[in-house]
Design an enzyme around this catalytic site. Sequence first.
Site, mmCIF file in Angstrom:
data_model
loop_
_atom_site.group_PDB
_atom_site.id
_atom_site.type_symbol
_atom_site.label_atom_id
_atom_site.label_comp_id
_atom_site.label_asym_id
_atom_site.label_seq_id
_atom_site.Cartn_x
_atom_site.Cartn_y
_atom_site.Cartn_z
ATOM 1 N N GLY A 1 0.829 -1.195 0.000
ATOM 2 C CA GLY A 1 0.000 0.000 0.000
ATOM 3 C C GLY A 1 0.863 1.245 0.000
ATOM 4 N N GLN B 1 3.306 9.966 0.821
ATOM 5 C CA GLN B 1 4.557 9.189 0.821
ATOM 6 C C GLN B 1 5.352 9.348 -0.464
ATOM 7 O OE1 GLN B 1 2.546 5.334 2.147
ATOM 8 N NE2 GLN B 1 4.562 5.156 3.072
ATOM 9 N N CYS C 1 6.181 -0.161 6.771
ATOM 10 C CA CYS C 1 5.782 1.038 6.037
ATOM 11 C C CYS C 1 6.932 1.416 5.110
ATOM 12 C CB CYS C 1 5.498 2.172 7.018
ATOM 13 S SG CYS C 1 5.018 3.713 6.219
ATOM 14 N N LEU C 2 6.611 1.747 3.855
ATOM 15 C CA LEU C 2 7.666 2.058 2.886
ATOM 16 C C LEU C 2 8.441 3.314 3.272
ATOM 17 C CD1 LEU C 2 5.898 1.139 -0.465
ATOM 18 C CD2 LEU C 2 7.494 -0.229 0.886
ATOM 19 N N HIS D 1 -3.996 1.683 7.743
ATOM 20 C CA HIS D 1 -2.624 2.200 7.780
ATOM 21 C C HIS D 1 -2.468 3.351 6.770
ATOM 22 C CE1 HIS D 1 1.920 1.586 7.936
ATOM 23 N NE2 HIS D 1 1.766 2.330 6.851
ATOM 24 N N GLU D 2 -2.981 3.127 5.555
ATOM 25 C CA GLU D 2 -2.841 4.164 4.504
ATOM 26 C C GLU D 2 -3.720 5.377 4.807
ATOM 27 O OE1 GLU D 2 -0.356 3.725 2.819
ATOM 28 O OE2 GLU D 2 -0.132 1.561 3.046
ATOM 29 N N HIS E 1 -2.075 7.788 6.993
ATOM 30 C CA HIS E 1 -1.115 8.665 6.310
ATOM 31 C C HIS E 1 -1.785 9.957 5.837
ATOM 32 C CE1 HIS E 1 2.703 6.547 6.057
ATOM 33 N NE2 HIS E 1 2.101 5.428 5.700
#
Length: 174
Positions: free
Chosen positions: A43, A48, A92-93, A134-135, A138
Amino acid sequence: MDIVIYPDPRLRKKNAPVTTFDKSLATNVREMFDAMYATSGVGLAAPQVGLNIRLLVYNPSGKSDLPNEEVVLCNPKMVYKSKETESGEEGCLSFPEVNGQVIRPLKVKIEAQNLEGEAFELELEDWDARIFQHELDHLDGILFIDRMTPASKNQVKPVLEDLVHDYKQALADS
Ligand code: CO
């Protein structure tokens, strides 16, 4: 399209609603999926990649050869979350080498718009619900370290300190 790494302040900025559903939005979405697959993610939220808009993409399989599983959500809203929660491991990226346990509602209901601006609803549970939450966080400037269990937060502390150090170093060098 580069992924913004913690503690870059763009991860905490306010994100504006998506109001124009045009070709450039679709291009951004395609590039977000490409960046996500290239870094083995499932995701990715627009902030991000330095776009401070309310847009997120995910593919629960994480596989670029399963495009049918790709989900694009513009202006997503969580209209229901279950009382039942579950603890699960997240990464997380924007946080290389960081993993930890986060407790989240097991089931959620979502309202969002697609790439054409059409409204739709979605019900998710388990893994998909976790990725979505999670996204969505953000888009509100909330990061998974904010929600980690105290034990996990304690474990990842040294790695977070390294990331802060690297960020300051890169700023100083630029
Ligand atoms: Co993330």
